[in-house]
Design a protein around this motif. Structure first.
Motif, PDB file in Angstrom:
ATOM      1  N   SER A  77       0.844  -1.194   0.000  1.00 42.30           N
ATOM      2  CA  SER A  77       0.000   0.000   0.000  1.00 42.30           C
ATOM      3  C   SER A  77       0.881   1.247   0.000  1.00 42.30           C
ATOM      4  O   SER A  77       1.893   1.307   0.706  1.00 42.30           O
ATOM      5  CB  SER A  77      -0.917   0.016   1.218  1.00 42.30           C
ATOM      6  N   THR A  78       0.486   2.233  -0.782  1.00 41.01           N
ATOM      7  CA  THR A  78       1.251   3.474  -0.866  1.00 41.01           C
ATOM      8  C   THR A  78       0.388   4.635  -0.383  1.00 41.01           C
ATOM      9  O   THR A  78      -0.814   4.675  -0.649  1.00 41.01           O
ATOM     10  CB  THR A  78       1.710   3.747  -2.309  1.00 41.01           C
ATOM     11  N   SER A  79       1.004   5.562   0.323  1.00 39.44           N
ATOM     12  CA  SER A  79       0.276   6.735   0.823  1.00 39.44           C
ATOM     13  C   SER A  79       1.168   7.958   0.718  1.00 39.44           C
ATOM     14  O   SER A  79       2.367   7.895   0.990  1.00 39.44           O
ATOM     15  CB  SER A  79      -0.164   6.528   2.266  1.00 39.44           C
ATOM     16  N   ARG A  80       0.576   9.059   0.310  1.00 40.35           N
ATOM     17  CA  ARG A  80       1.332  10.296   0.152  1.00 40.35           C
ATOM     18  C   ARG A  80       1.840  10.793   1.496  1.00 40.35           C
ATOM     19  O   ARG A  80       1.120  10.773   2.500  1.00 40.35           O
ATOM     20  CB  ARG A  80       0.468  11.368  -0.511  1.00 40.35           C
ATOM     21  N   VAL A  81       3.083  11.267   1.510  1.00 42.71           N
ATOM     22  CA  VAL A  81       3.673  11.878   2.697  1.00 42.71           C
ATOM     23  C   VAL A  81       3.669  13.391   2.491  1.00 42.71           C
ATOM     24  O   VAL A  81       4.243  13.896   1.527  1.00 42.71           O
ATOM     25  CB  VAL A  81       5.115  11.382   2.927  1.00 42.71           C
ATOM     26  N   GLY A  82       3.016  14.120   3.390  1.00 45.42           N
ATOM     27  CA  GLY A  82       2.900  15.557   3.207  1.00 45.42           C
ATOM     28  C   GLY A  82       1.953  15.894   2.074  1.00 45.42           C
ATOM     29  O   GLY A  82       1.220  15.042   1.566  1.00 45.42           O
ATOM     30  N   SER A  83       1.990  17.149   1.653  1.00 45.39           N
ATOM     31  CA  SER A  83       1.051  17.603   0.624  1.00 45.39           C
ATOM     32  C   SER A  83       1.722  17.971  -0.694  1.00 45.39           C
ATOM     33  O   SER A  83       1.049  18.260  -1.674  1.00 45.39           O
ATOM     34  CB  SER A  83       0.270  18.826   1.131  1.00 45.39           C
ATOM     35  N   SER A  84       3.052  17.935  -0.729  1.00 47.62           N
ATOM     36  CA  SER A  84       3.760  18.386  -1.926  1.00 47.62           C
ATOM     37  C   SER A  84       3.548  17.436  -3.102  1.00 47.62           C
ATOM     38  O   SER A  84       3.603  16.204  -2.952  1.00 47.62           O
ATOM     39  CB  SER A  84       5.258  18.505  -1.645  1.00 47.62           C
ATOM     40  N   ASP A  85       3.337  18.014  -4.287  1.00 47.34           N
ATOM     41  CA  ASP A  85       3.275  17.222  -5.516  1.00 47.34           C
ATOM     42  C   ASP A  85       4.466  17.535  -6.415  1.00 47.34           C
ATOM     43  O   ASP A  85       4.421  17.339  -7.626  1.00 47.34           O
ATOM     44  CB  ASP A  85       1.962  17.455  -6.266  1.00 47.34           C
ATOM     45  N   ASP A  86       5.556  18.023  -5.810  1.00 44.14           N
ATOM     46  CA  ASP A  86       6.764  18.320  -6.574  1.00 44.14           C
ATOM     47  C   ASP A  86       7.403  17.044  -7.109  1.00 44.14           C
ATOM     48  O   ASP A  86       7.181  15.936  -6.595  1.00 44.14           O
ATOM     49  CB  ASP A  86       7.778  19.064  -5.703  1.00 44.14           C
ATOM     50  N   ASP A  87       8.214  17.211  -8.132  1.00 44.94           N
ATOM     51  CA  ASP A  87       8.965  16.116  -8.746  1.00 44.94           C
ATOM     52  C   ASP A  87      10.274  15.989  -7.971  1.00 44.94           C
ATOM     53  O   ASP A  87      11.186  16.807  -8.129  1.00 44.94           O
ATOM     54  CB  ASP A  87       9.225  16.456 -10.209  1.00 44.94           C
ATOM     55  N   GLY A 107       5.883  20.954  -8.736  1.00 47.06           N
ATOM     56  CA  GLY A 107       4.691  20.299  -9.241  1.00 47.06           C
ATOM     57  C   GLY A 107       3.621  21.300  -9.638  1.00 47.06           C
ATOM     58  O   GLY A 107       3.794  22.520  -9.494  1.00 47.06           O
ATOM     59  N   PRO A 108       2.482  20.817 -10.095  1.00 41.77           N
ATOM     60  CA  PRO A 108       1.404  21.696 -10.561  1.00 41.77           C
ATOM     61  C   PRO A 108       0.915  22.687  -9.508  1.00 41.77           C
ATOM     62  O   PRO A 108       0.480  23.789  -9.854  1.00 41.77           O
ATOM     63  CB  PRO A 108       0.291  20.709 -10.946  1.00 41.77           C
ATOM     64  N   SER A 109       0.945  22.314  -8.229  1.00 42.38           N
ATOM     65  CA  SER A 109       0.423  23.215  -7.193  1.00 42.38           C
ATOM     66  C   SER A 109       1.512  24.064  -6.542  1.00 42.38           C
ATOM     67  O   SER A 109       1.235  24.802  -5.597  1.00 42.38           O
ATOM     68  CB  SER A 109      -0.284  22.390  -6.111  1.00 42.38           C
ATOM     69  N   SER A 110       2.750  23.974  -7.032  1.00 45.09           N
ATOM     70  CA  SER A 110       3.882  24.634  -6.397  1.00 45.09           C
ATOM     71  C   SER A 110       4.224  25.954  -7.065  1.00 45.09           C
ATOM     72  O   SER A 110       4.076  26.113  -8.277  1.00 45.09           O
ATOM     73  CB  SER A 110       5.102  23.720  -6.434  1.00 45.09           C
ATOM     74  N   PHE A 111       4.705  26.898  -6.248  1.00 46.24           N
ATOM     75  CA  PHE A 111       5.195  28.182  -6.756  1.00 46.24           C
ATOM     76  C   PHE A 111       6.705  28.287  -6.574  1.00 46.24           C
ATOM     77  O   PHE A 111       7.276  29.370  -6.651  1.00 46.24           O
ATOM     78  CB  PHE A 111       4.503  29.344  -6.048  1.00 46.24           C
ATOM     79  N   ALA A 112       7.370  27.158  -6.336  1.00 43.04           N
ATOM     80  CA  ALA A 112       8.813  27.143  -6.104  1.00 43.04           C
ATOM     81  C   ALA A 112       9.577  27.414  -7.392  1.00 43.04           C
ATOM     82  O   ALA A 112       9.044  27.297  -8.494  1.00 43.04           O
ATOM     83  CB  ALA A 112       9.236  25.793  -5.533  1.00 43.04           C
ATOM     84  N   ALA A 113      10.845  27.781  -7.230  1.00 42.12           N
ATOM     85  CA  ALA A 113      11.715  28.004  -8.384  1.00 42.12           C
ATOM     86  C   ALA A 113      11.930  26.696  -9.143  1.00 42.12           C
ATOM     87  O   ALA A 113      11.821  25.605  -8.569  1.00 42.12           O
ATOM     88  CB  ALA A 113      13.062  28.552  -7.910  1.00 42.12           C
ATOM     89  N   ASN A 114      12.201  26.822 -10.425  1.00 39.22           N
ATOM     90  CA  ASN A 114      12.463  25.653 -11.264  1.00 39.22           C
ATOM     91  C   ASN A 114      13.858  25.786 -11.878  1.00 39.22           C
ATOM     92  O   ASN A 114      14.116  26.741 -12.606  1.00 39.22           O
ATOM     93  CB  ASN A 114      11.424  25.555 -12.370  1.00 39.22           C
ATOM     94  N   PRO A 115      14.787  24.868 -11.561  1.00 40.67           N
ATOM     95  CA  PRO A 115      14.655  23.688 -10.708  1.00 40.67           C
ATOM     96  C   PRO A 115      14.640  24.047  -9.227  1.00 40.67           C
ATOM     97  O   PRO A 115      14.910  25.182  -8.845  1.00 40.67           O
ATOM     98  CB  PRO A 115      15.888  22.860 -11.069  1.00 40.67           C
ATOM     99  N   LEU A 116      14.353  23.035  -8.402  1.00 43.80           N
ATOM    100  CA  LEU A 116      14.198  23.270  -6.970  1.00 43.80           C
ATOM    101  C   LEU A 116      15.503  23.541  -6.254  1.00 43.80           C
ATOM    102  O   LEU A 116      15.495  24.090  -5.142  1.00 43.80           O
ATOM    103  CB  LEU A 116      13.532  22.052  -6.311  1.00 43.80           C
ATOM    104  N   GLY A 117      16.648  23.158  -6.846  1.00 47.90           N
ATOM    105  CA  GLY A 117      17.905  23.238  -6.107  1.00 47.90           C
ATOM    106  C   GLY A 117      17.949  22.138  -5.067  1.00 47.90           C
ATOM    107  O   GLY A 117      17.492  21.022  -5.311  1.00 47.90           O
ATOM    108  N   LEU A 118      18.468  22.454  -3.880  1.00 49.74           N
ATOM    109  CA  LEU A 118      18.515  21.463  -2.809  1.00 49.74           C
ATOM    110  C   LEU A 118      17.489  21.808  -1.743  1.00 49.74           C
ATOM    111  O   LEU A 118      17.404  22.947  -1.281  1.00 49.74           O
ATOM    112  CB  LEU A 118      19.897  21.411  -2.154  1.00 49.74           C
ATOM    113  N   ARG A 119      16.707  20.779  -1.335  1.00 53.39           N
ATOM    114  CA  ARG A 119      15.755  20.898  -0.242  1.00 53.39           C
ATOM    115  C   ARG A 119      16.072  19.854   0.816  1.00 53.39           C
ATOM    116  O   ARG A 119      16.645  18.809   0.503  1.00 53.39           O
ATOM    117  CB  ARG A 119      14.324  20.689  -0.744  1.00 53.39           C
ATOM    118  N   SER A 120      15.647  20.133   2.054  1.00 58.51           N
ATOM    119  CA  SER A 120      15.868  19.165   3.133  1.00 58.51           C
ATOM    120  C   SER A 120      14.602  19.018   3.972  1.00 58.51           C
ATOM    121  O   SER A 120      13.755  19.908   4.023  1.00 58.51           O
ATOM    122  CB  SER A 120      17.028  19.604   4.027  1.00 58.51           C
TER     123      SER A 120
END
Length: 273
Positions: A77-87, A107-120
């Protein structure tokens, strides 16, 4: 000029990048006859482009996909972690902790820079913090042991951070299709084969007896890899390699320890031991 910038960034020819992925016939000695039975669970719903796997503190396997982070339970079974739909490209983390790093694209609902760079993330992917290189770098290969971060973004060399990904300096000028860190150093799958660094990814040397791997991952003193024929291999120091089960073509690999690793496609998760 900020510490994370490099003077030049040359894109690699497609043929060279493909060479990293295809590899050559393995020349490593087989220590034991491989087990052909691999415990595999089918996912309850197909995931989209599995870019990376991670084993969290409670043993849950997390998948970084084209549409977010997903947790996979023992039944598939798979379940989404958090709400982000980013790649989430290059998903990695400190093995058996909830500390994650990733790159990718919004992702479609994100306003982040493209590409994302590094996230933690410190909560196994529920929430994310921008670290650096937003709008500049898309790491397709990332690895960390909690102290050192090493990444490759498809250009002419590695990037290295010793402060959690806040600042970066150039590492070795090599092409890395996959990266891993274990207690023995940094490991890179390159067109020439597996290479090893004991200088925090500044310099590398060939590992002559290693199988011709297309994927590699590390945890503690362990290394796990997948070769071009879909066989899993494991090693403690990168010298003596043991051929394990054949899993076929997979999209991502991660290790919990020497005894257990996981390989995934978009449809199933296999347990390697």
């Amino acid at each position: 000029m900020p510490a994370h910038h490099r003077i030049t960034r040359t894109l690699l020819p497609t043929a060279v990048a493909l060479l990293v992925l295809t590899g050559c016939t393995s020349g490593a000695d087989e220590v034991t006859k491989p087990d052909t039975s691999v415990p595999t669970v089918k996912f309850s719903s197909e995931l989209s482009h599995v870019h990376g796997l991670h084993v969290s503190k409670d043993g849950t396997v997390l998948a970084g996909t084209h549409t977010g982070i997903f947790a996979i339970d023992a039944s598939g079974s798979t379940s989404r972690v958090g709400s982000s739909d980013d790649d989430f490209m290059g998903l990695t983390g400190v093995p058996n902790t909830d500390n994650l790093y990733a790159s990718g694209h919004p992702g479609p609902s994100s306003f982040a820079a493209n590409p994302l760079g590094l996230r933690s993330s410190t909560d196994r992917g529920v929430s994310w913090m921008d670290r650096s290189l937003a709008g500049e770098v898309d790491f397709h290969a990332l690895t960390t042991d909690g102290r050192l971060l090493v990444g490759h973004d498809g250009t002419d060399g590695l990037l290295v951070s010793t402060d959690g990904g806040t600042t970066w300096t150039p590492g070795a000028a090599l092409v890395a299709g996959a990266l891993a860190i274990n207690d023995s150093g940094v490991w890179a799958v390159t067109p020439a084969g597996l290479e090893h660094s004991t200088t925090a990814a500044r310099t590398f040397s060939p590992v002559p007896k290693a199988p011709r791997l297309v994927m590699i991952t590390g945890a503690g003193d362990a290394l796990w890899g997948i070769d071009e024929d879909g066989y899993a291999w494991r090693s403690r120091e990168g010298q003596d390699w043991e051929k394990r089960a054949q899993v076929g073509t997979v999209d991502a690999l991660t290790a919990a320890n020497y005894d257990t690793a996981y390989a995934a496609t978009s449809q199933a998760l296999s347990t390697l031991n």
